[in-house]
Design a protein around this motif. Structure first.
Motif, PDB file in Angstrom:
ATOM      1  N   TYR A  69       0.361  -1.610   5.734  1.00 34.45           N
ATOM      2  CA  TYR A  69       0.906  -1.253   4.425  1.00 34.45           C
ATOM      3  C   TYR A  69       2.356  -0.759   4.501  1.00 34.45           C
ATOM      4  N   ASN A  70       2.980  -0.940   5.650  1.00 34.74           N
ATOM      5  CA  ASN A  70       4.385  -0.547   5.841  1.00 34.74           C
ATOM      6  C   ASN A  70       4.617   0.939   5.543  1.00 34.74           C
ATOM      7  N   LEU A 129       1.194   9.802  -0.437  1.00 28.43           N
ATOM      8  CA  LEU A 129       1.497   8.413  -0.077  1.00 28.43           C
ATOM      9  C   LEU A 129       3.006   8.144  -0.140  1.00 28.43           C
ATOM     10  N   LYS A 130       3.654   8.632  -1.179  1.00 28.91           N
ATOM     11  CA  LYS A 130       5.097   8.423  -1.323  1.00 28.91           C
ATOM     12  C   LYS A 130       5.868   9.079  -0.187  1.00 28.91           C
ATOM     13  N   TRP A 151       5.138   4.852   0.694  1.00 26.29           N
ATOM     14  CA  TRP A 151       4.277   3.971  -0.103  1.00 26.29           C
ATOM     15  C   TRP A 151       5.054   3.372  -1.263  1.00 26.29           C
ATOM     16  N   SER A 152       4.947   2.064  -1.415  1.00 30.95           N
ATOM     17  CA  SER A 152       5.589   1.367  -2.533  1.00 30.95           C
ATOM     18  C   SER A 152       4.540   0.600  -3.335  1.00 30.95           C
ATOM     19  N   LYS A 153       3.418   1.274  -3.594  1.00 31.94           N
ATOM     20  CA  LYS A 153       2.291   0.733  -4.362  1.00 31.94           C
ATOM     21  C   LYS A 153       1.638  -0.473  -3.702  1.00 31.94           C
ATOM     22  N   ASP A 154       1.628  -0.445  -2.399  1.00 33.86           N
ATOM     23  CA  ASP A 154       0.817  -1.375  -1.617  1.00 33.86           C
ATOM     24  C   ASP A 154       0.055  -0.535  -0.595  1.00 33.86           C
ATOM     25  N   PRO A 155      -1.232  -0.321  -0.870  1.00 30.55           N
ATOM     26  CA  PRO A 155      -2.066  -0.952  -1.877  1.00 30.55           C
ATOM     27  C   PRO A 155      -1.929  -0.278  -3.253  1.00 30.55           C
ATOM     28  N   LEU A 197      -8.289   4.195   3.074  1.00 32.83           N
ATOM     29  CA  LEU A 197      -7.194   3.345   3.541  1.00 32.83           C
ATOM     30  C   LEU A 197      -7.623   2.518   4.746  1.00 32.83           C
ATOM     31  N   LEU A 198      -8.405   3.109   5.623  1.00 32.94           N
ATOM     32  CA  LEU A 198      -8.900   2.360   6.774  1.00 32.94           C
ATOM     33  C   LEU A 198      -9.799   1.213   6.315  1.00 32.94           C
TER      34      LEU A 198
END
Length: 278
Positions: free
Chosen positions: A6-7, A204-205, A209-213, A242-243
């Motif tokens: 998810y980068n 997440l941010k 996180w860029s909304k993936d997922p 997430l896993l």
């Protein structure tokens, strides 16, 4: 694993306390304000209570990260320490001699240390975690330590952090003298539905996180219902979520994905309500 997929730059839901992940919910903003207020007062006790996993340790770490050099803080985690053992623990935490000393000698060493720090323009802060486990005589010993003064100025300030039982203990008639020293108290409650989502997205941010997922509205709702808005439970569950999403190569986490993880964890003997209460 999922971080690469998810980068992400790291694990958003690690259990170790990191002030960089602090989420300023309405509840936690108020609590940290009480702690800051207590520091400004420079005396007495501040009591912060709340259920397991609601973020008391995070609040402490946030406070410590903000302290100026003129504040000497130490944190002790109690395990039903009797008064004499607690005094030794406190002395050791401030790097004072404690082995083989009588209680009177321990108190004298602590008083000398506090006077010395005050004369050097420093304030001394004692943070007591899991304070609900302290026997009543140990709590009384803390109150007596707060009596140390010089020129009318308190030499020691104490923060009491504890679970719900601490509120009940402090309400006892025998604790009246200690209650009179408490200048502020705050009780942490779980996050609400919207702030649960905000908490998840904030963490997440923080790791890119860029909304993936993508996480759907229904998924957030079910996460909230399952974790009851308790931050530690959210961390444990979202790490597994997430896993799961990674292993299924999902780029959208919906209600079905959340249900799958709830089912998976419910089948594991080591993942049940007791997991969240330790």
């Amino acid at each position: 694993m999922y971080q690469i997929f998810y980068n992400l730059t790291g694990r958003a839901f690690q259990l170790s306390v990191n002030p960089q992940f602090f989420y300023g919910s309405t509840i936690h903003k108020r609590a940290i304000s009480y702690l800051r207020y207590g520091l400004i007062q420079g005396e007495g006790f501040i009591a912060i209570t709340g259920p397991v996993g609601t973020g008391k340790s995070m609040l402490v770490q946030m406070l410590i990260s903000e302290l100026e050099n003129d504040v000497i803080a130490t944190q002790i985690g109690t395990t039903q320490l009797e008064s004499s053992d607690m005094l030794r623990y406190i002395a050791a935490s401030y790097h004072l001699t404690y082995e083989g000393l009588t209680k009177a000698a321990l108190l004298k060493n602590l008083e000398s240390f506090l006077i010395n720090q005050t004369q050097r323009g420093r304030r001394v802060l004692l943070i007591v975690d899991e304070a609900q486990d302290l026997p009543s005589d140990s709590l009384e010993e803390l109150r007596l330590l707060s009596n140390f003064q010089i020129n009318g100025k308190a030499l020691l300030q104490c923060f009491l952090l504890g679970q719900n039982e601490l509120r009940q203990i402090l309400a006892l008639k025998s604790m009246e003298h200690l209650r009179q020293r408490i200048i502020a108290a705050y009780h942490l409650s779980p996050l609400g539905r919207e702030e649960t989502q905000g908490y998840i997205e904030h963490r997440l941010k923080h790791v890119g996180w860029s909304k993936d997922p993508v996480i759907t509205h229904d998924a957030y709702q079910l996460i909230y219902e399952h974790t009851q808005g308790i931050p530690r439970r959210i961390n444990i569950f979202c790490e597994r979520l997430l896993l799961h999403a990674y292993t299924e190569e999902l780029h959208t986490i919906n209600e079905d994905a959340v249900k799958s993880v709830i089912k998976e964890t419910s089948l594991e003997s080591f993942t049940n309500e007791s997991t969240f209460s330790n």
